[in-house]
Design an enzyme around this catalytic site. Sequence first.
Site, PDB file in Angstrom:
ATOM      1  CG  ASP A  67      -0.157  -0.052   2.632  1.00 38.26           C
ATOM      2  OD1 ASP A  67       1.486  -0.317   2.362  1.00 38.26           O
ATOM      3  OD2 ASP A  67      -0.695  -0.506   3.483  1.00 38.26           O
ATOM      4  CG  ASN A 136      -8.942  -1.014  11.559  1.00 42.74           C
ATOM      5  OD1 ASN A 136      -7.747  -2.110  11.756  1.00 42.74           O
ATOM      6  ND2 ASN A 136      -9.032  -0.293  11.600  1.00 42.74           N
ATOM      7  CG  HIS A 138      -5.754  -2.476   8.862  1.00 41.77           C
ATOM      8  ND1 HIS A 138      -6.089  -1.158   9.716  1.00 41.77           N
ATOM      9  CD2 HIS A 138      -4.609  -1.832   9.086  1.00 41.77           C
ATOM     10  CE1 HIS A 138      -4.328   0.300  10.470  1.00 41.77           C
ATOM     11  NE2 HIS A 138      -4.026  -1.107   9.471  1.00 41.77           N
ATOM     12  CD  GLU A 143      -8.544   1.750   7.427  1.00 34.03           C
ATOM     13  OE1 GLU A 143      -8.713   0.496   8.467  1.00 34.03           O
ATOM     14  OE2 GLU A 143      -7.830   2.400   7.786  1.00 34.03           O
TER      15      GLU A 143
HETATM   16  C1  GLP Z   1      -0.154   0.283   8.385  1.00 30.67           C
HETATM   17  C2  GLP Z   1      -0.118  -0.436   7.878  1.00 30.67           C
HETATM   18  C3  GLP Z   1      -0.356  -1.426   7.427  1.00 30.67           C
HETATM   19  C4  GLP Z   1       0.246  -2.278   9.244  1.00 30.67           C
HETATM   20  C5  GLP Z   1      -0.578  -1.744   9.647  1.00 30.67           C
HETATM   21  C6  GLP Z   1       0.387  -1.584  11.688  1.00 30.67           C
HETATM   22  O1  GLP Z   1      -1.766   1.095   8.880  1.00 30.67           O
HETATM   23  N1  GLP Z   1      -0.509  -0.090   6.569  1.00 30.67           N
HETATM   24  O2  GLP Z   1       0.329  -2.494   6.674  1.00 30.67           O
HETATM   25  O3  GLP Z   1       0.113  -3.686   8.796  1.00 30.67           O
HETATM   26  O4  GLP Z   1      -0.519  -0.522   9.846  1.00 30.67           O
HETATM   27  O5  GLP Z   1       1.445  -1.177  11.932  1.00 30.67           O
HETATM   28  P1  GLP Z   1       2.085  -1.262  12.727  1.00 30.67           P
HETATM   29  O6  GLP Z   1       3.437  -2.259  12.737  1.00 30.67           O
HETATM   30  O7  GLP Z   1       3.004   0.458  12.614  1.00 30.67           O
HETATM   31  O8  GLP Z   1       1.674  -1.802  14.296  1.00 30.67           O
END
Ligand code: GLP
Length: 242
Positions: A67, A136, A138, A143
């Site tokens: 992404d 959440n 995702h 989402e």
């Molecule tokens: C982000 C990314 C995800 C990631 C998630 C968790 O927004 N788009 O790919 O897995 O949130 O992030 P983190 O690893 O910093 O907790």
Amino acid sequence: MKIIKVKDYQEMSQKAAELIIAQVKKNPKLVLGLATGSTPEGLYKNLIEDHRSNGTTYKQVTTCNLDEYIGLPKEDHNSYYAFMKGHLFDHIDVLAENTNLPSGEKEDRSAECAAYEALIHEAGGIDVQVLGIGGNGHIGFNEPGTPFDSLTHIIELDASTREANARFFNSLEEVPTQAITMGIQTIMSAKEIVLLASGTAKVEAISKLLSGEITEAFPASCLHQHPNVTIIVDEAALNENK
Ligand code: GLP
């Protein structure tokens, strides 16, 4: 779904790196799906370390990231392009032309979504996809409520996601409101998926995931329908810390 329980972030990162390195050695032309966020940073450190010490090569590897934010120029330090360059690509021998992220800067967004799907397809599909998980549920930026049959698309970020990611920006207002992300179906088309989770912030998400209920209201639950998923999760995320 295979669950590997580890002690902490460090062990999660090591185990994930071992798995990826073994795959790259088995198939030097691996198509590797990559993620951003704090979770895979340790994995990338371990890959860099191994590349330097043991010479594991990525010269024929293709990478496809999940992404990207909409509206941030590539050069912005918060773009996922910049994250990947800084945390991995600049430190291993992967060829720049073989590293791919969807672009958040194209005017014709639906054309960019279609082009990214085509790119993954032409690369032969993703062999191993690395995932983190949002609080959440995702995955990528899919989402809650994202259809399981979604392909690469533009998404409005949840308030909770923008708040969680605000730590990287000067203020909440600076966090983009939209992103371009592989869809759930895109992710599920990967031959193998490795999801990493560490820390108490992920307790609720991991407990929901492991409950086994499959619902579009909790995007990561789609993984129960995939034949080759490994979850590497630490004690804190499992709420097993004493
Ligand atoms: C982000 C990314 C995800 C990631 C998630 C968790 O927004 N788009 O790919 O897995 O949130 O992030 P983190 O690893 O910093 O907790």
